[in-house]
Design a protein around this motif. Structure first.
Motif, PDB file in Angstrom:
ATOM      1  N   ALA A 117     -55.150  38.808  60.609  1.00  0.00           N
ATOM      2  CA  ALA A 117     -55.785  37.641  60.007  1.00  0.00           C
ATOM      3  C   ALA A 117     -56.297  37.941  58.604  1.00  0.00           C
ATOM      4  N   ASP A 118     -56.301  39.227  58.223  1.00  0.00           N
ATOM      5  CA  ASP A 118     -56.761  39.654  56.902  1.00  0.00           C
ATOM      6  C   ASP A 118     -55.562  39.708  55.958  1.00  0.00           C
ATOM      7  N   PRO A 119     -55.467  38.824  54.977  1.00  0.00           N
ATOM      8  CA  PRO A 119     -54.311  38.810  54.074  1.00  0.00           C
ATOM      9  C   PRO A 119     -54.066  40.150  53.381  1.00  0.00           C
ATOM     10  N   ALA A 120     -55.121  40.936  53.187  1.00  0.00           N
ATOM     11  CA  ALA A 120     -54.948  42.220  52.516  1.00  0.00           C
ATOM     12  C   ALA A 120     -54.080  43.184  53.319  1.00  0.00           C
ATOM     13  N   MET A 121     -53.915  42.922  54.609  1.00  0.00           N
ATOM     14  CA  MET A 121     -53.144  43.826  55.471  1.00  0.00           C
ATOM     15  C   MET A 121     -51.666  43.462  55.530  1.00  0.00           C
ATOM     16  N   VAL A 122     -51.289  42.348  54.920  1.00  0.00           N
ATOM     17  CA  VAL A 122     -49.938  41.828  55.099  1.00  0.00           C
ATOM     18  C   VAL A 122     -48.876  42.780  54.566  1.00  0.00           C
ATOM     19  N   ALA A 123     -49.011  43.209  53.311  1.00  0.00           N
ATOM     20  CA  ALA A 123     -47.998  44.085  52.722  1.00  0.00           C
ATOM     21  C   ALA A 123     -47.898  45.390  53.499  1.00  0.00           C
ATOM     22  N   GLN A 124     -49.028  45.926  53.899  1.00  0.00           N
ATOM     23  CA  GLN A 124     -49.030  47.163  54.671  1.00  0.00           C
ATOM     24  C   GLN A 124     -48.325  46.971  56.005  1.00  0.00           C
ATOM     25  N   ALA A 125     -48.565  45.844  56.647  1.00  0.00           N
ATOM     26  CA  ALA A 125     -47.933  45.568  57.938  1.00  0.00           C
ATOM     27  C   ALA A 125     -46.424  45.418  57.782  1.00  0.00           C
ATOM     28  N   ASN A 126     -45.990  44.694  56.741  1.00  0.00           N
ATOM     29  CA  ASN A 126     -44.552  44.516  56.528  1.00  0.00           C
ATOM     30  C   ASN A 126     -43.849  45.851  56.351  1.00  0.00           C
ATOM     31  N   LYS A 127     -44.489  46.765  55.630  1.00  0.00           N
ATOM     32  CA  LYS A 127     -43.880  48.068  55.370  1.00  0.00           C
ATOM     33  C   LYS A 127     -43.894  48.966  56.602  1.00  0.00           C
ATOM     34  N   ALA A 128     -45.031  48.993  57.296  1.00  0.00           N
ATOM     35  CA  ALA A 128     -45.189  49.933  58.412  1.00  0.00           C
ATOM     36  C   ALA A 128     -44.533  49.463  59.698  1.00  0.00           C
ATOM     37  N   LEU A 129     -44.385  48.136  59.849  1.00  0.00           N
ATOM     38  CA  LEU A 129     -43.959  47.619  61.143  1.00  0.00           C
ATOM     39  C   LEU A 129     -42.673  46.807  61.088  1.00  0.00           C
ATOM     40  N   GLY A 130     -42.097  46.633  59.912  1.00  0.00           N
ATOM     41  CA  GLY A 130     -40.858  45.881  59.801  1.00  0.00           C
ATOM     42  C   GLY A 130     -39.646  46.688  60.237  1.00  0.00           C
ATOM     43  N   GLY A 131     -38.505  46.027  60.266  1.00  0.00           N
ATOM     44  CA  GLY A 131     -37.257  46.709  60.572  1.00  0.00           C
ATOM     45  C   GLY A 131     -37.192  47.326  61.953  1.00  0.00           C
ATOM     46  N   GLY A 132     -37.816  46.701  62.925  1.00  0.00           N
ATOM     47  CA  GLY A 132     -37.764  47.210  64.299  1.00  0.00           C
ATOM     48  C   GLY A 132     -38.825  48.228  64.642  1.00  0.00           C
ATOM     49  N   GLN A 133     -39.669  48.606  63.657  1.00  0.00           N
ATOM     50  CA  GLN A 133     -40.697  49.616  63.939  1.00  0.00           C
ATOM     51  C   GLN A 133     -41.769  49.082  64.889  1.00  0.00           C
ATOM     52  N   ALA A 134     -42.072  47.797  64.788  1.00  0.00           N
ATOM     53  CA  ALA A 134     -43.073  47.216  65.697  1.00  0.00           C
ATOM     54  C   ALA A 134     -42.594  47.301  67.139  1.00  0.00           C
ATOM     55  N   GLU A 135     -41.321  46.945  67.360  1.00  0.00           N
ATOM     56  CA  GLU A 135     -40.782  47.002  68.713  1.00  0.00           C
ATOM     57  C   GLU A 135     -40.782  48.424  69.252  1.00  0.00           C
ATOM     58  N   ALA A 136     -40.456  49.392  68.405  1.00  0.00           N
ATOM     59  CA  ALA A 136     -40.443  50.791  68.841  1.00  0.00           C
ATOM     60  C   ALA A 136     -41.848  51.262  69.213  1.00  0.00           C
ATOM     61  N   MET A 137     -42.838  50.855  68.431  1.00  0.00           N
ATOM     62  CA  MET A 137     -44.206  51.235  68.744  1.00  0.00           C
ATOM     63  C   MET A 137     -44.671  50.605  70.052  1.00  0.00           C
ATOM     64  N   MET A 138     -44.296  49.358  70.278  1.00  0.00           N
ATOM     65  CA  MET A 138     -44.671  48.700  71.525  1.00  0.00           C
ATOM     66  C   MET A 138     -44.008  49.380  72.719  1.00  0.00           C
ATOM     67  N   ALA A 139     -42.746  49.774  72.562  1.00  0.00           N
ATOM     68  CA  ALA A 139     -42.061  50.468  73.650  1.00  0.00           C
ATOM     69  C   ALA A 139     -42.779  51.774  73.992  1.00  0.00           C
ATOM     70  N   GLY A 140     -43.225  52.487  72.962  1.00  0.00           N
ATOM     71  CA  GLY A 140     -43.967  53.719  73.202  1.00  0.00           C
ATOM     72  C   GLY A 140     -45.277  53.465  73.924  1.00  0.00           C
ATOM     73  N   THR A 141     -45.948  52.380  73.574  1.00  0.00           N
ATOM     74  CA  THR A 141     -47.193  52.031  74.249  1.00  0.00           C
ATOM     75  C   THR A 141     -46.947  51.755  75.728  1.00  0.00           C
ATOM     76  N   TYR A 142     -45.875  51.046  76.032  1.00  0.00           N
ATOM     77  CA  TYR A 142     -45.587  50.731  77.431  1.00  0.00           C
ATOM     78  C   TYR A 142     -45.287  51.984  78.247  1.00  0.00           C
TER      79      TYR A 142
ATOM     80  N   ALA B  36     -43.360  40.264  67.690  1.00  0.00           N
ATOM     81  CA  ALA B  36     -43.093  41.493  68.434  1.00  0.00           C
ATOM     82  C   ALA B  36     -44.351  42.123  68.989  1.00  0.00           C
ATOM     83  N   ILE B  37     -45.460  41.953  68.286  1.00  0.00           N
ATOM     84  CA  ILE B  37     -46.698  42.626  68.668  1.00  0.00           C
ATOM     85  C   ILE B  37     -47.627  41.735  69.480  1.00  0.00           C
ATOM     86  N   LEU B  38     -47.751  40.483  69.089  1.00  0.00           N
ATOM     87  CA  LEU B  38     -48.696  39.596  69.750  1.00  0.00           C
ATOM     88  C   LEU B  38     -48.073  38.822  70.907  1.00  0.00           C
TER      89      LEU B  38
END
Length: 271
Positions: free
Chosen positions: A106-131, A223-225
């Motif tokens: 919800a914090d706009p300042a986090m958007v660019a960081q999120a796109n870089k760190a979690l884009g391109g399938g990285q979010a799904e991979a992190m969620m799989a690891g959590t499961y 992918a995350i929410l």
């Protein structure tokens, strides 16, 4: 009476993703008894008319799978006649996907960081690891053992509810294994799991709108929410590889007495 508006969903505006796990058919023809076990998001927004509706569900025991930090940030209300048991599933994890990312995004300042760190399938991979951690972390095994031990205790006067923050991952695995050990088919287990996309995501529309307006990739949020079938499949794959089946998971993974699965079936299936 439970107000069913979508499958087994209970309509409370302040507690999205709340549903009764009763009604599903087991392989032996019996059905999971309604009104005894519920799953939900965190309860800290429960207020107003929803308090009375919640009371009508007859819940007398709440099992909270959140971390200590999550509980401190958004404590459940003190509900008369309701015991609150803390079972920190992810206590031993330093890498699991943070559960309060809906607030972070919800914090706009986090958007660019999120796109870089979690884009391109990285979010799904992190969620799989959590499961996979939810299946095998020592804190997870301890928490689910205590949860199922409590459900297998002689029936008390009311129903039980379990939850985490968004009621989808830690709660999703608890619901999936509960239904599976009762003999509910895999298709129905996934159907309950995927209801989160209908019951939770609409409540998070403001988060999605703010994130997209600031240039965020909506697929990352989805992918995350939300939930993906693959996440639960990964957890079941981990369970199968380590313990063979749900009975082995209960016995060898959770360290439960071998009689617990049948006790649960006796208690939570129509006879």
């Amino acid at each position: 009476m439970t107000d069913l508006t979508h499958g087994h969903a209970v309509a409370l505006a302040t507690v999205p993703n709340l549903r009764d796990l009763g009604g599903w058919s087991a392989a032996d023809g019996r059905r999971v008894r309604a009104g005894l076990v519920f799953r939900s998001t965190e309860l800290h927004r429960l207020a107003g008319d929803d308090l009375a509706k919640f009371d009508e569900l007859g819940i007398t025991a709440v099992y909270d799978f959140r971390t200590a930090a999550e509980r401190d940030a958004a404590p459940d209300p003190d509900l008369p006649g309701v015991t609150d048991t803390h079972l920190d599933v992810l206590a031993d994890s330093s890498t699991a996907m943070p559960a309060r990312l809906n607030e972070v995004f919800a914090d706009p300042a986090m958007v660019a960081q999120a796109n870089k760190a979690l884009g391109g399938g990285q979010a799904e991979a992190m969620m799989a690891g959590t499961y996979r951690q939810i299946v095998n972390l020592p804190s997870a095994r301890t928490s689910y053992r205590k949860f199922f031990e409590a459900l297998a205790e002689p029936a008390g006067p009311g129903a039980a509810l379990f939850h985490c923050t968004t009621g989808k991952d830690r709660t999703g695995w608890g619901a999936a294994t509960f239904l599976t050990v009762l003999g509910v088919g895999r298709d129905e287990v996934f159907e309950d799991y995927l209801l989160t996309n209908d019951e939770l995501i609409p409540a998070l529309h403001p988060v999605f709108a703010s994130f997209e307006k600031a240039g965020g990739d909506p697929d990352i949020l989805s992918a995350i929410l939300g939930v993906r079938r693959q996440y639960l499949e990964d957890a079941f794959d981990e369970m199968t590889a380590e313990y063979g089946d749900v009975e082995g998971y209960f016995r060898d993974g959770l360290g439960l007495d071998p009689a617990v699965p049948e006790t649960l079936r006796t208690r939570y299936l129509d006879q």
